[in-house]
Write a protein that holds these residues in place. Structure first.
Motif, PDB file in Angstrom:
ATOM      1  N   GLU A  57       0.820  -1.212   0.000  1.00  0.00           N
ATOM      2  CA  GLU A  57       0.000   0.000   0.000  1.00  0.00           C
ATOM      3  C   GLU A  57       0.859   1.270   0.000  1.00  0.00           C
ATOM      4  O   GLU A  57       0.446   2.312  -0.503  1.00  0.00           O
ATOM      5  N   LEU A  58       2.084   1.147   0.552  1.00  0.00           N
ATOM      6  CA  LEU A  58       3.009   2.283   0.530  1.00  0.00           C
ATOM      7  C   LEU A  58       3.700   2.436  -0.829  1.00  0.00           C
ATOM      8  O   LEU A  58       4.358   3.439  -1.087  1.00  0.00           O
ATOM      9  N   GLY A  59       3.553   1.378  -1.647  1.00  0.00           N
ATOM     10  CA  GLY A  59       4.253   1.386  -2.932  1.00  0.00           C
ATOM     11  C   GLY A  59       5.713   0.994  -2.813  1.00  0.00           C
ATOM     12  O   GLY A  59       6.532   1.267  -3.699  1.00  0.00           O
ATOM     13  N   GLU A  60       6.052   0.328  -1.708  1.00  0.00           N
ATOM     14  CA  GLU A  60       7.437  -0.100  -1.495  1.00  0.00           C
ATOM     15  C   GLU A  60       7.687  -1.470  -2.138  1.00  0.00           C
ATOM     16  O   GLU A  60       6.756  -2.246  -2.357  1.00  0.00           O
ATOM     17  N   LYS A  61       8.940  -1.763  -2.408  1.00  0.00           N
ATOM     18  CA  LYS A  61       9.323  -3.066  -2.981  1.00  0.00           C
ATOM     19  C   LYS A  61       9.025  -4.188  -1.978  1.00  0.00           C
ATOM     20  O   LYS A  61       9.092  -3.994  -0.762  1.00  0.00           O
ATOM     21  N   LYS A  62       8.761  -5.376  -2.521  1.00  0.00           N
ATOM     22  CA  LYS A  62       8.364  -6.516  -1.700  1.00  0.00           C
ATOM     23  C   LYS A  62       9.447  -6.913  -0.685  1.00  0.00           C
ATOM     24  O   LYS A  62       9.143  -7.353   0.428  1.00  0.00           O
ATOM     25  N   PHE A  63      10.739  -6.750  -1.068  1.00  0.00           N
ATOM     26  CA  PHE A  63      11.816  -7.204  -0.181  1.00  0.00           C
ATOM     27  C   PHE A  63      11.880  -6.400   1.124  1.00  0.00           C
ATOM     28  O   PHE A  63      12.501  -6.825   2.085  1.00  0.00           O
ATOM     29  N   ARG A  64      11.222  -5.231   1.155  1.00  0.00           N
ATOM     30  CA  ARG A  64      11.198  -4.438   2.388  1.00  0.00           C
ATOM     31  C   ARG A  64      10.541  -5.220   3.532  1.00  0.00           C
ATOM     32  O   ARG A  64      10.929  -5.106   4.699  1.00  0.00           O
ATOM     33  N   THR A  65       9.527  -6.014   3.172  1.00  0.00           N
ATOM     34  CA  THR A  65       8.836  -6.830   4.173  1.00  0.00           C
ATOM     35  C   THR A  65       9.826  -7.736   4.885  1.00  0.00           C
ATOM     36  O   THR A  65       9.876  -7.798   6.117  1.00  0.00           O
ATOM     37  N   ARG A  66      10.627  -8.442   4.088  1.00  0.00           N
ATOM     38  CA  ARG A  66      11.594  -9.376   4.652  1.00  0.00           C
ATOM     39  C   ARG A  66      12.644  -8.645   5.488  1.00  0.00           C
ATOM     40  O   ARG A  66      13.028  -9.098   6.567  1.00  0.00           O
ATOM     41  N   GLN A  67      13.079  -7.480   5.013  1.00  0.00           N
ATOM     42  CA  GLN A  67      14.084  -6.711   5.757  1.00  0.00           C
ATOM     43  C   GLN A  67      13.568  -6.338   7.148  1.00  0.00           C
ATOM     44  O   GLN A  67      14.258  -6.531   8.155  1.00  0.00           O
ATOM     45  N   VAL A  68      12.349  -5.794   7.191  1.00  0.00           N
ATOM     46  CA  VAL A  68      11.789  -5.361   8.473  1.00  0.00           C
ATOM     47  C   VAL A  68      11.539  -6.568   9.377  1.00  0.00           C
ATOM     48  O   VAL A  68      11.829  -6.536  10.582  1.00  0.00           O
ATOM     49  N   TYR A  69      11.017  -7.636   8.797  1.00  0.00           N
ATOM     50  CA  TYR A  69      10.751  -8.853   9.562  1.00  0.00           C
ATOM     51  C   TYR A  69      12.051  -9.392  10.181  1.00  0.00           C
ATOM     52  O   TYR A  69      12.084  -9.813  11.339  1.00  0.00           O
ATOM     53  N   GLU A  70      13.140  -9.340   9.415  1.00  0.00           N
ATOM     54  CA  GLU A  70      14.435  -9.802   9.935  1.00  0.00           C
ATOM     55  C   GLU A  70      14.931  -8.908  11.074  1.00  0.00           C
ATOM     56  O   GLU A  70      15.465  -9.397  12.065  1.00  0.00           O
ATOM     57  N   TRP A  71      14.733  -7.586  10.922  1.00  0.00           N
ATOM     58  CA  TRP A  71      15.142  -6.673  11.987  1.00  0.00           C
ATOM     59  C   TRP A  71      14.395  -6.987  13.285  1.00  0.00           C
ATOM     60  O   TRP A  71      14.956  -6.962  14.375  1.00  0.00           O
ATOM     61  N   ILE A  72      13.110  -7.327  13.149  1.00  0.00           N
ATOM     62  CA  ILE A  72      12.277  -7.565  14.337  1.00  0.00           C
ATOM     63  C   ILE A  72      12.591  -8.907  14.988  1.00  0.00           C
ATOM     64  O   ILE A  72      12.792  -8.989  16.201  1.00  0.00           O
ATOM     65  N   TRP A  73      12.623  -9.987  14.183  1.00  0.00           N
ATOM     66  CA  TRP A  73      12.656 -11.332  14.742  1.00  0.00           C
ATOM     67  C   TRP A  73      14.014 -12.033  14.648  1.00  0.00           C
ATOM     68  O   TRP A  73      14.206 -13.068  15.283  1.00  0.00           O
ATOM     69  N   GLN A  74      14.939 -11.513  13.858  1.00  0.00           N
ATOM     70  CA  GLN A  74      16.261 -12.142  13.779  1.00  0.00           C
ATOM     71  C   GLN A  74      17.343 -11.280  14.419  1.00  0.00           C
ATOM     72  O   GLN A  74      18.194 -11.778  15.143  1.00  0.00           O
ATOM     73  N   LYS A  75      17.269  -9.973  14.142  1.00  0.00           N
ATOM     74  CA  LYS A  75      18.292  -9.076  14.690  1.00  0.00           C
ATOM     75  C   LYS A  75      17.821  -8.395  15.986  1.00  0.00           C
ATOM     76  O   LYS A  75      18.590  -7.702  16.636  1.00  0.00           O
TER      77      LYS A  75
END
Length: 353
Positions: free
Chosen positions: A23-41
């Motif tokens: 909905e923000l018009g961001e690239k799909k890989f942003r999802t994975r980046q943020v998810y990794e920051w939250i749950w992996q890093k």
């Protein structure tokens, strides 16, 4: 939880996060980046997500909250045990413990702030239950204790026990969701469920639910008395979850999952430490496919009149169980000098030097 009016970003599923970025018009890989920051890093702020643009980090901060547990105070026992008082964003305190041995580094985590069960021998039982911990707060406990283990012992956690403050099965959804995150092979902890034990004071209905949900972790029952009359006296929950109901529920759990079951049994002087008590314990042990009975040293607390038995009584009890082929282990208390041992967690004010 403190109400900021913003949704906790850690409460979004991967697909919900994906929808937000679309909905923000961001690239799909942003999802994975943020998810990794939250749950992996394990990022505790949007500012820490350095591979995102400043503009995107600001948008996330404007739309979401990222609450996290902080460490309020840490105490170190002479035996190597480490107790932490964690602070929630809404100002509550909850305790967790790192228990080290040569072979294991175990996190003892809490599931509630306070407890509603009022077990007579347990310091937490004399506290009011303020609220359940959210699954991300339980997850944070494990992350923070794992970081302590790496820092103090240069080793990652090997085991997790839900034996801290609160009754895990009265916070069922959050506990299971936390374990799902802790055991996620793509997460930052990736712990095997076989290394996790959930301990309950005995909520028969929810023990059955664990079986129906086909959980993969181990179950421990805090028994502490092997007849209903004595158990009612020290554990009011037994009045609505008697021993027969618990035995039936544990057999259902085992049949459904095949997972390991342990009994926990604290010895109290002149209350449950006679050979007659041992006989009653053996009868229950033989009705459930339990792997082990942990016989636990009692740790006196200010508000309870119970005493620890003398060593001769403890040894006689253990020898009687052994003679009758009960797989029993005497568990010596750890962290007594910092009120971190079994039954002692109560958020006492501490002076930390």
């Amino acid at each position: 939880m403190a109400n900021t009016g913003k949704k906790n970003i850690r409460h979004l599923s991967l697909s919900e996060l994906e929808t937000y970025f679309e909905e923000l018009g961001e690239k799909k890989f942003r999802t994975r980046q943020v998810y990794e920051w939250i749950w992996q890093k394990h990022a505790h702020s949007f500012e820490a997500m350095t591979n995102l643009s400043k503009e995107l980090r600001q948008k996330l901060a404007d739309n979401f909250s990222l609450p996290a547990l902080g460490v309020g105070a840490t105490q170190y026992s002479a035996d190597g045990t480490v107790k932490s008082r964690f602070k929630t964003v809404d100002g509550h305190a909850v305790e967790g413990v790192l228990i080290p041995t040569d072979e294991r580094k175990t996190a003892c985590v809490s599931s509630q702030i306070g407890c509603s069960l009022s077990c007579k021998f347990c310091a937490t039982g004399y506290m009011e239950r303020k609220r359940n911990l959210d699954y991300d707060e339980i997850y944070d406990e494990v992350v923070l204790i794992n970081q302590q283990s790496e820092r103090v012992y240069n080793k990652k956690l090997t085991n997790i026990v839900f034996m801290g403050m609160g009754e895990p099965l009265l916070n069922y959804k959050n506990v299971l969701k936390a374990i799902e995150k802790i055991t996620d092979p793509n997460g930052g902890l990736a712990m095997s469920p076989r290394r996790i034990t959930v301990s309950t004071a005995g909520v028969a209905k929810m023990i059955r639910q664990l079986g129906e949900d086909q959980v993969r972790f181990k179950l421990a029952l805090s028994l502490h008395a092997a007849n209903d009359q004595k158990r009612n006296e020290i554990m009011p929950i037994n009045e609505t979850n008697n021993l027969k109901a618990l035995i039936d529920a544990m057999n259902f759990f085992y049949k459904a999952t095949g997972n390991e079951i342990t009994f926990e049994y604290i010895l109290f002087k002149d209350f449950n430490d006679s050979l007659k008590d041992a006989d009653e314990l053996i009868r229950i042990y033989r009705q459930v496919p339990a792997d082990l009975v942990n016989i636990i040293e009692y740790n006196p607390i200010d508000k309870a009149a119970f005493m620890k038995p003398d060593e001769n009584a403890v040894q006689a009890f253990m020898q009687y169980l052994e003679k009758h082929r009960v797989n029993a282990r005497l568990r010596r208390s750890r962290g007594k000098d910092i009120d971190a041992a079994c039954g002692q967690l109560a958020n006492k004010e501490v002076q930390v030097g």
